[in-house]
Design a protein around this motif. Structure first.
Motif, PDB file in Angstrom:
ATOM      1  N   GLU A  43      -6.000   5.262   5.084  1.00  0.00           N
ATOM      2  CA  GLU A  43      -6.257   3.939   5.644  1.00  0.00           C
ATOM      3  C   GLU A  43      -4.977   3.120   5.710  1.00  0.00           C
ATOM      4  OE1 GLU A  43      -9.381   2.105   3.388  1.00  0.00           O
ATOM      5  OE2 GLU A  43     -10.936   3.312   4.352  1.00  0.00           O
ATOM      6  N   SER A  44      -4.155   3.234   4.684  1.00  0.00           N
ATOM      7  CA  SER A  44      -2.882   2.523   4.655  1.00  0.00           C
ATOM      8  C   SER A  44      -1.975   3.019   5.777  1.00  0.00           C
ATOM      9  CB  SER A  44      -2.215   2.720   3.296  1.00  0.00           C
ATOM     10  OG  SER A  44      -0.948   2.128   3.273  1.00  0.00           O
ATOM     11  N   ASP A  45      -1.920   4.333   5.969  1.00  0.00           N
ATOM     12  CA  ASP A  45      -1.103   4.897   7.043  1.00  0.00           C
ATOM     13  C   ASP A  45      -1.556   4.372   8.406  1.00  0.00           C
ATOM     14  OD1 ASP A  45       0.455   6.363   5.300  1.00  0.00           O
ATOM     15  OD2 ASP A  45      -0.619   8.248   5.626  1.00  0.00           O
ATOM     16  N   ILE A  46      -2.859   4.309   8.609  1.00  0.00           N
ATOM     17  CA  ILE A  46      -3.392   3.820   9.888  1.00  0.00           C
ATOM     18  C   ILE A  46      -3.001   2.364  10.103  1.00  0.00           C
ATOM     19  CG2 ILE A  46      -5.523   3.250  11.123  1.00  0.00           C
ATOM     20  CD1 ILE A  46      -6.744   5.803   9.751  1.00  0.00           C
ATOM     21  N   LYS A  47      -3.170   1.543   9.066  1.00  0.00           N
ATOM     22  CA  LYS A  47      -2.819   0.127   9.175  1.00  0.00           C
ATOM     23  C   LYS A  47      -1.340  -0.066   9.459  1.00  0.00           C
ATOM     24  CE  LYS A  47      -6.492  -1.583   6.201  1.00  0.00           C
ATOM     25  NZ  LYS A  47      -6.833  -2.126   4.877  1.00  0.00           N
ATOM     26  N   ASN A  48      -0.488   0.834   8.948  1.00  0.00           N
ATOM     27  CA  ASN A  48       0.960   0.720   9.127  1.00  0.00           C
ATOM     28  C   ASN A  48       1.477   1.495  10.334  1.00  0.00           C
ATOM     29  OD1 ASN A  48       1.468  -0.968   6.839  1.00  0.00           O
ATOM     30  ND2 ASN A  48       1.153   0.798   5.524  1.00  0.00           N
ATOM     31  N   GLY A  49       0.566   2.029  11.134  1.00  0.00           N
ATOM     32  CA  GLY A  49       0.966   2.721  12.361  1.00  0.00           C
ATOM     33  C   GLY A  49       1.566   4.094  12.139  1.00  0.00           C
ATOM     34  N   LYS A  50       1.376   4.661  10.965  1.00  0.00           N
ATOM     35  CA  LYS A  50       1.892   6.006  10.679  1.00  0.00           C
ATOM     36  C   LYS A  50       0.895   7.031  11.208  1.00  0.00           C
ATOM     37  CE  LYS A  50       4.484   4.813   6.527  1.00  0.00           C
ATOM     38  NZ  LYS A  50       4.630   5.091   5.096  1.00  0.00           N
TER      39      LYS A  50
END
Length: 78
Positions: free
Chosen positions: A54-61
């Motif tokens: 979820e963090s990766d998605i929010k950060n565009g990774k």
């Protein structure tokens, strides 16, 4: 072997199967499982991985499916 470990092994095998007939037979063997009525239990490690995703998605990774498949193909052929 624990049920969780066996599930992972089976999933790995299922993902690698390309034979449609074999997949249909496996599907028949498993039967009609209504996934919408099931509650999925996740381990603390799985919960951590979901949070990281979820963090990766929010950060565009993100990576496209096509790019991921190319990377996987290179890795498999090393």
């Amino acid at each position: 072997m624990e049920a969780g470990q066996l599930k992972h092994i089976l999933l790995d095998k299922l993902i690698s199967i390309e034979d449609k007939n074999l997949l249909e037979e496996v599907n028949k063997l498993i039967g009609d499982v209504n996934l919408e009525e099931k509650t999925f239990k996740v381990s603390p490690k799985q919960l951590e991985m979901l949070g990281s995703s979820e963090s990766d998605i929010k950060n565009g990774k993100l990576i496209s499916d096509e790019d991921l498949n190319e990377e996987e193909e290179k890795w498999l052929n090393e």
